[in-house]
Design a protein around this motif. Structure first.
Motif, PDB file in Angstrom:
ATOM      1  N   ALA A 366      -2.238   0.379   3.898  1.00  0.00           N
ATOM      2  CA  ALA A 366      -2.826  -0.009   2.618  1.00  0.00           C
ATOM      3  C   ALA A 366      -4.298  -0.354   2.781  1.00  0.00           C
ATOM      4  CB  ALA A 366      -2.072  -1.201   2.035  1.00  0.00           C
ATOM      5  N   VAL A 367      -5.042  -0.186   1.700  1.00  0.00           N
ATOM      6  CA  VAL A 367      -6.403  -0.735   1.633  1.00  0.00           C
ATOM      7  C   VAL A 367      -6.410  -2.039   0.841  1.00  0.00           C
ATOM      8  CG1 VAL A 367      -7.596   1.455   1.951  1.00  0.00           C
ATOM      9  CG2 VAL A 367      -6.930   0.769  -0.356  1.00  0.00           C
ATOM     10  N   TRP A 368      -5.471  -2.154  -0.123  1.00  0.00           N
ATOM     11  CA  TRP A 368      -5.261  -3.402  -0.856  1.00  0.00           C
ATOM     12  C   TRP A 368      -3.767  -3.659  -0.913  1.00  0.00           C
ATOM     13  CZ3 TRP A 368      -8.693  -0.849  -5.036  1.00  0.00           C
ATOM     14  CH2 TRP A 368     -10.049  -1.054  -4.737  1.00  0.00           C
ATOM     15  N   LEU A 369      -3.370  -4.910  -0.724  1.00  0.00           N
ATOM     16  CA  LEU A 369      -1.955  -5.248  -0.688  1.00  0.00           C
ATOM     17  C   LEU A 369      -1.721  -6.484  -1.557  1.00  0.00           C
ATOM     18  CD1 LEU A 369       0.682  -4.280   0.610  1.00  0.00           C
ATOM     19  CD2 LEU A 369       0.261  -5.855   2.491  1.00  0.00           C
ATOM     20  N   ASN A 370      -1.395  -6.236  -2.825  1.00  0.00           N
ATOM     21  CA  ASN A 370      -1.134  -7.308  -3.787  1.00  0.00           C
ATOM     22  C   ASN A 370      -2.246  -8.353  -3.769  1.00  0.00           C
ATOM     23  OD1 ASN A 370       0.421  -8.532  -5.810  1.00  0.00           O
ATOM     24  ND2 ASN A 370       1.404  -9.911  -4.333  1.00  0.00           N
ATOM     25  N   ALA A 453      -3.722  -5.735  -7.396  1.00  0.00           N
ATOM     26  CA  ALA A 453      -3.117  -4.408  -7.194  1.00  0.00           C
ATOM     27  C   ALA A 453      -2.807  -4.165  -5.731  1.00  0.00           C
ATOM     28  CB  ALA A 453      -4.050  -3.318  -7.721  1.00  0.00           C
ATOM     29  N   THR A 454      -1.953  -3.159  -5.515  1.00  0.00           N
ATOM     30  CA  THR A 454      -1.665  -2.604  -4.194  1.00  0.00           C
ATOM     31  C   THR A 454      -2.010  -1.124  -4.205  1.00  0.00           C
ATOM     32  OG1 THR A 454       0.106  -4.166  -3.652  1.00  0.00           O
ATOM     33  CG2 THR A 454       0.195  -2.013  -2.584  1.00  0.00           C
ATOM     34  N   VAL A 455      -2.689  -0.666  -3.164  1.00  0.00           N
ATOM     35  CA  VAL A 455      -2.961   0.763  -2.976  1.00  0.00           C
ATOM     36  C   VAL A 455      -2.575   1.103  -1.544  1.00  0.00           C
ATOM     37  CG1 VAL A 455      -4.703   2.583  -2.958  1.00  0.00           C
ATOM     38  CG2 VAL A 455      -4.812   0.770  -4.686  1.00  0.00           C
ATOM     39  N   HIS A 456      -1.525   1.896  -1.391  1.00  0.00           N
ATOM     40  CA  HIS A 456      -0.950   2.189  -0.078  1.00  0.00           C
ATOM     41  C   HIS A 456      -0.830   3.698   0.122  1.00  0.00           C
ATOM     42  CE1 HIS A 456       2.080   2.629   3.087  1.00  0.00           C
ATOM     43  NE2 HIS A 456       1.794   1.389   3.448  1.00  0.00           N
ATOM     44  N   PHE A 457      -1.334   4.184   1.261  1.00  0.00           N
ATOM     45  CA  PHE A 457      -1.289   5.609   1.600  1.00  0.00           C
ATOM     46  C   PHE A 457      -0.145   5.878   2.576  1.00  0.00           C
ATOM     47  CE2 PHE A 457      -5.639   4.751   0.349  1.00  0.00           C
ATOM     48  CZ  PHE A 457      -5.984   5.852  -0.411  1.00  0.00           C
ATOM     49  N   SER A 458       0.549   6.997   2.367  1.00  0.00           N
ATOM     50  CA  SER A 458       1.598   7.447   3.291  1.00  0.00           C
ATOM     51  C   SER A 458       1.335   8.905   3.655  1.00  0.00           C
ATOM     52  CB  SER A 458       2.981   7.317   2.644  1.00  0.00           C
ATOM     53  OG  SER A 458       3.304   5.970   2.406  1.00  0.00           O
TER      54      SER A 458
END
Length: 476
Positions: A366-370, A453-458
């Motif tokens: 993630a770049v941002w996590l909650n 927000a959360t922004v998570h890459f997979s």
């Protein structure tokens, strides 16, 4: 593990033995004959540096010349768990620095081996010789589990990957570790995160052009891996996905020992990075203005302490194969089964191509996590190139719809351009898929409005393994 004077030199260490132990210095011949050096005094050493001006290898408390003569710096003169060496800021020809895990710092004359203490190791005051329950509380710098040490651009850089206290043993999300630098007079905190390796393109010998060559640092937080570079007098940071979370932990015990090291032929640098269970191809030209070229190679299930190219045809990895202490590995499913009677380490000899042929390169981060994000704020760059399958999951915790803007750095030169915009409804989520052909070395995200927000890459690689079991499983 360091090739030197026609031999491979290896040290082992116990978990917390700052005043020496039964661990050994080994000299290994090209035909793999193992010689246990009588000069061995043990301890918990993870440092190594080649000092070219004096033609000596400094590894642990040992100093080895070209004729394989071994001198020893005893622990009563230089106590501590030796964690790194660095070239001296003022007298690099005549002295080197030592750092310990508990923030002891020394300068040593490379000829006489006279030791001058710069900052006292915390073990000296506490007289603590065995520690398997918590880190030792330090006062000099943030964090309590020192790791990497390197110098250049007029500073010595020290990394720390752990935190003291009960909370660090159970909560991987707390503030932990640090990256700090010292100009010969005072310390400066660079970043309050867990960091491990600190090195540069000069590797074990130090940077050839210390005024201008970059310094690299690897680390992590609960979101993703961190990669820092110091050049042009400042630090820049990037994020990479994690192949595994088993190396996490605010205590820092689970990262023994990520490295960046040149494993190429002489004159043809080829850097290998190990971090959180992944082998990475790392460009020796990496800088803030030329950040292209980091690529995943394969995932592994080992604890790797160090590695090197050996005999021009193979790689050798020093591995922690099993630990005698359970540390935090207690759970109901295990019952009262403990670990082995003693810790075991060994050398893993492989082909040069082995780091490309292990587990799949599936990874995420993630770049941002909650977390609270300001309107117009950009995330740190996240690695984008290297995978055929890439998706991103966004969670908007706000009370209104919000637009998230994705930008790419196409060539790794710091020039950003729009890739796409995604609107996510209030208290809703969205899965964003990226075209496999979408360019970009790095990707970053902006939020149009202030939001939580959360922004998570997979990311996933192409599955190329067959379905037939290997012969090794016939016995089952």
């Amino acid at each position: 593990v360091v090739p030197w004077a026609g031999r491979l030199w290896v040290v082992t260490y116990g978990p917390h033995l700052p005043f020496g132990s039964s661990d050994k210095l080994y000299e290994i011949t090209p035909d793999l004959r193992q010689i246990t050096r009588k000069e061995s005094i043990g301890g918990t050493p993870a440092n190594r540096m080649i000092h070219e001006e004096s033609s000596q290898l400094f590894i642990g408390p040992y100093v080895i010349d070209r004729e394989r003569n071994v001198r020893v710096i005893p622990y009563d003169r230089m106590p501590g768990r030796l964690t790194g060496n660095a070239r001296h800021l003022a007298d690099p020809e005549g002295k080197i620095y030592y750092a310990t895990m508990e923030e002891g710092f020394y300068e040593v004359d490379v000829n006489s081996l006279d030791v001058e203490m710069l900052y006292e190791d915390s073990n000296v005051a506490s007289k603590k010789s065995d520690d398997v329950t918590s880190n030792l509380k330090n006062a000099l710098l943030e964090g309590d589990h020192g790791k990497g040490f390197y110098s250049g651009q007029g500073v010595a850089v020290y990394s720390n990957n752990g935190e003291y206290g009960e909370e660090a043993l159970k909560n991987p999300n707390i503030e932990s570790g640090s990256l700090s630098e010292w100009d010969g007079r005072e310390w400066k905190l660079i970043r309050r995160n867990q960091f491990v390796e600190v090195t540069g393109p000069g590797g074990l010998s130090g940077n050839k052009n210390p005024e201008t060559d970059p310094l690299w640092a690897t680390g992590w937080d609960n979101k993703s891996l961190l990669l820092g570079v110091r050049d042009e007098g400042k630090w820049s940071f990037y994020r990479l996905p994690k192949a595994s979370h088993t190396y996490d932990g605010a205590h820092g015990w689970n990262t023994e020992w990520p490295r960046i090291r040149d494993v190429g032929e002489p004159g043809y640098p080829e850097y290998l990075l190990t971090m959180h269970g992944m082998f990475w191809r790392f460009p020796g030209t990496f800088s803030s203005s030329n950040s292209a070229g980091i690529r995943p190679r394969s995932a592994y299930l080992k604890v790797i302490g160090d590695f090197t190219r050996w005999n021009d045809t193979s790689l050798v990895f020093g591995c922690d194969d099993s630990a005698q202490k359970e540390f935090l590995n207690k759970r109901k499913e295990k019952g009262n089964i403990e670990g082995p009677g003693q810790s075991n380490s060994n050398l893993w000899f492989t082909s040069l191509s082995q780091p490309d042929n292990l587990g799949p390169v599936n990874a995420g981060g993630a770049v941002w996590l909650n977390e609270n994000i300001a309107g117009g704020e950009s995330s740190e760059p996240f690695l984008f190139a290297g995978w055929p399958v890439r998706v991103c999951w966004i969670r908007n915790e706000g009370n209104s719809d919000n637009e998230f803007i994705f930008e790419i750095d196409r060539s790794g030169n710091g020039s950003w351009e729009l890739l796409k915009k995604v609107v996510v409804g209030k208290r809703n989520s969205s899965l964003v898929e990226f075209d496999p052909q979408s360019p970009g070395e790095w990707i970053r995200v902006k939020s149009k409005k202030a939001v939580t927000a959360t922004v998570h890459f997979s990311y996933a690689g192409k599955e190329e393994r067959g379905s037939s079991p290997d012969d090794i499983f016939e016995g089952l």
